[in-house]
Design a protein around this motif. Structure first.
Motif, short mmCIF file in Angstrom:
data_model
loop_
_atom_site.label_atom_id
_atom_site.label_comp_id
_atom_site.label_asym_id
_atom_site.label_seq_id
_atom_site.Cartn_x
_atom_site.Cartn_y
_atom_site.Cartn_z
N VAL A 27 5.79 0.48 3.19
CA VAL A 27 4.67 0.72 2.37
C VAL A 27 3.94 1.70 3.30
CG1 VAL A 27 2.63 -0.08 1.23
CG2 VAL A 27 4.71 -1.70 1.30
N THR A 28 3.54 2.79 2.83
CA THR A 28 2.90 3.66 3.28
C THR A 28 1.42 3.49 3.72
OG1 THR A 28 1.71 4.72 1.28
CG2 THR A 28 3.93 5.64 1.71
N THR A 29 1.11 3.90 4.82
CA THR A 29 -0.32 3.62 5.38
C THR A 29 -1.41 4.03 4.31
OG1 THR A 29 0.40 4.03 7.58
CG2 THR A 29 -1.93 4.29 7.21
N GLU A 30 -1.02 5.04 3.51
CA GLU A 30 -1.94 5.61 2.54
C GLU A 30 -2.33 4.66 1.41
OE1 GLU A 30 0.47 7.69 3.80
OE2 GLU A 30 -1.06 8.41 5.19
N ARG A 31 -1.32 3.83 1.03
CA ARG A 31 -1.37 2.95 0.10
C ARG A 31 -1.90 1.67 0.57
NH1 ARG A 31 -2.28 0.73 -4.59
NH2 ARG A 31 -0.67 -0.86 -5.04
N LEU A 32 -1.69 1.25 1.65
CA LEU A 32 -2.30 0.12 2.31
C LEU A 32 -3.70 0.33 2.58
CD1 LEU A 32 0.43 -1.03 5.01
CD2 LEU A 32 -0.23 -2.17 3.11
N LEU A 33 -4.32 1.47 2.89
CA LEU A 33 -5.55 1.78 3.09
C LEU A 33 -6.33 1.58 1.72
CD1 LEU A 33 -5.35 4.95 5.36
CD2 LEU A 33 -6.55 2.70 5.94
N GLN A 34 -5.66 2.16 0.69
CA GLN A 34 -6.35 2.33 -0.51
C GLN A 34 -6.45 0.78 -1.21
OE1 GLN A 34 -3.42 3.53 -3.80
NE2 GLN A 34 -5.25 4.58 -4.64
N VAL A 35 -5.55 -0.16 -0.91
CA VAL A 35 -5.40 -1.57 -1.37
C VAL A 35 -6.52 -2.24 -0.79
CG1 VAL A 35 -4.31 -3.56 -1.49
CG2 VAL A 35 -3.21 -1.59 -2.37
N GLU A 36 -6.62 -2.34 0.62
CA GLU A 36 -7.72 -3.12 1.49
C GLU A 36 -9.01 -2.27 1.21
OE1 GLU A 36 -7.34 -5.58 3.32
OE2 GLU A 36 -5.10 -5.81 3.01
N ASP A 37 -9.27 -1.05 0.96
CA ASP A 37 -10.56 -0.61 0.79
C ASP A 37 -11.03 -1.00 -0.75
OD1 ASP A 37 -12.80 1.06 1.51
OD2 ASP A 37 -12.00 2.67 0.06
N ALA A 38 -10.15 -1.35 -1.50
CA ALA A 38 -10.73 -1.55 -2.93
C ALA A 38 -11.22 -3.03 -3.07
CB ALA A 38 -9.58 -1.37 -3.89
N LEU A 39 -10.97 -3.66 -1.77
CA LEU A 39 -11.27 -5.44 -2.08
C LEU A 39 -12.81 -5.41 -2.27
CD1 LEU A 39 -9.05 -7.06 0.70
CD2 LEU A 39 -9.05 -6.91 -1.71
N ASP A 40 -13.06 -6.09 -3.00
CA ASP A 40 -14.38 -6.70 -3.01
C ASP A 40 -14.58 -8.05 -2.84
OD1 ASP A 40 -13.89 -8.11 -5.25
OD2 ASP A 40 -14.58 -7.10 -6.73
N SER A 41 -15.80 -8.76 -2.65
CA SER A 41 -15.82 -9.86 -2.25
C SER A 41 -15.14 -11.09 -2.93
CB SER A 41 -17.50 -10.48 -2.14
OG SER A 41 -17.92 -10.44 -3.34
N GLU A 42 -15.11 -10.92 -4.10
CA GLU A 42 -14.40 -11.94 -5.02
C GLU A 42 -12.92 -11.66 -4.64
OE1 GLU A 42 -15.05 -15.06 -6.35
OE2 GLU A 42 -17.07 -14.57 -5.40
N ALA A 43 -12.31 -10.54 -4.68
CA ALA A 43 -10.98 -10.24 -4.55
C ALA A 43 -10.51 -10.84 -3.06
CB ALA A 43 -10.65 -8.70 -4.63
N TYR A 44 -11.43 -10.40 -2.13
CA TYR A 44 -11.26 -11.06 -0.55
C TYR A 44 -11.13 -12.68 -0.60
CZ TYR A 44 -11.34 -11.20 4.34
OH TYR A 44 -10.84 -11.57 5.79
N ARG A 45 -12.00 -13.12 -1.41
CA ARG A 45 -11.90 -14.65 -1.44
C ARG A 45 -10.53 -15.24 -2.12
NH1 ARG A 45 -15.81 -18.60 -1.40
NH2 ARG A 45 -17.44 -17.18 -1.48
N ARG A 46 -10.23 -14.65 -3.04
CA ARG A 46 -8.93 -14.86 -3.84
C ARG A 46 -7.92 -14.90 -2.67
NH1 ARG A 46 -11.12 -12.45 -7.95
NH2 ARG A 46 -9.95 -10.60 -7.81
N GLN A 47 -8.02 -13.59 -2.13
CA GLN A 47 -7.02 -13.31 -1.02
C GLN A 47 -6.70 -14.27 0.20
OE1 GLN A 47 -7.24 -9.72 1.89
NE2 GLN A 47 -5.69 -9.01 0.56
N LEU A 48 -8.13 -14.75 0.70
CA LEU A 48 -8.04 -15.74 1.75
C LEU A 48 -7.50 -17.04 1.31
CD1 LEU A 48 -11.62 -15.10 3.04
CD2 LEU A 48 -9.56 -14.77 4.44
#
Length: 181
Positions: A27-48
């Motif tokens: 997975v490209t670094t650019e794609r990972l940066l985009q996905v991680e940067d898009a996380l809001d608090s609820e998405a991060y909660r679901r991810q955890l």
């Protein structure tokens, strides 16, 4: 690299117990940066909850989420984000699973039976995702290949063993570290 510096090694729910390259395409670094940067608090909660198989009550997870969101507001966030993504890339490109059996020190894996954390799982083909992250079994299998290792697995516990099973974790850790050589 320095076996004389380490007498005992305790690994709490380590990641890297499998070679993720066998499951996940690059997975490209650019794609990972985009996905991680898009996380809001609820998405991060679901991810955890999903990634760490947390058994903690929702209120116990909130400080982790608040901390992550505060980081996002910091001036150093772009640098932090790149370092975070580079850590993923390192785990992917430089697997350590093949070196773990080479450890000769007394080693204890403390694992949660429900720990199925597997970096990169969302990027793996659907048919391979379920095969990833059998971490308790992976730790037991690795310990069996090592000259002086064992794995302790706590039922009903996910990835954050020290938070989900505080007393059991502390007892296992202290017993291991205080045992005579």
């Amino acid at each position: 690299a320095y076996p004389t510096r380490v007498g005992r090694l305790l690994l709490e729910a380590p990641i890297g117990l499998e070679d993720y390259r066998l499951f996940v395409p690059p997975v490209t670094t650019e794609r990972l940066l985009q996905v991680e940067d898009a996380l809001d608090s609820e998405a991060y909660r679901r991810q955890l909850v999903a990634n760490y198989s947390l058994t903690l009550p929702p209120d116990a997870i909130t400080p982790f989420i608040e901390s992550r969101m505060r980081i996002k507001e910091a001036a150093e966030y772009p640098r932090w984000l790149r370092a975070f993504v580079n850590t993923y890339q390192m785990l992917y490109r430089e697997p350590v699973v093949h070196e773990i059996p080479l450890l000769t020190q007394q080693t204890l894996f403390i694992m949660g039976a429900n720990d199925h954390n597997a970096p990169g799982r969302p990027y793996a083909p659907e048919n391979l995702r379920a095969k990833m992250g059998e971490n308790a079994k992976l730790a037991q299998d690795l310990a069996a290949k090592m000259p002086s290792a064992k794995a302790v697995v706590f039922d009903g516990v996910g990835h954050l063993v020290h938070l989900e099973a505080v007393e059991k974790f502390n007892a296992a850790m202290l017993t291991f570290l205080n045992a005579p050589r």
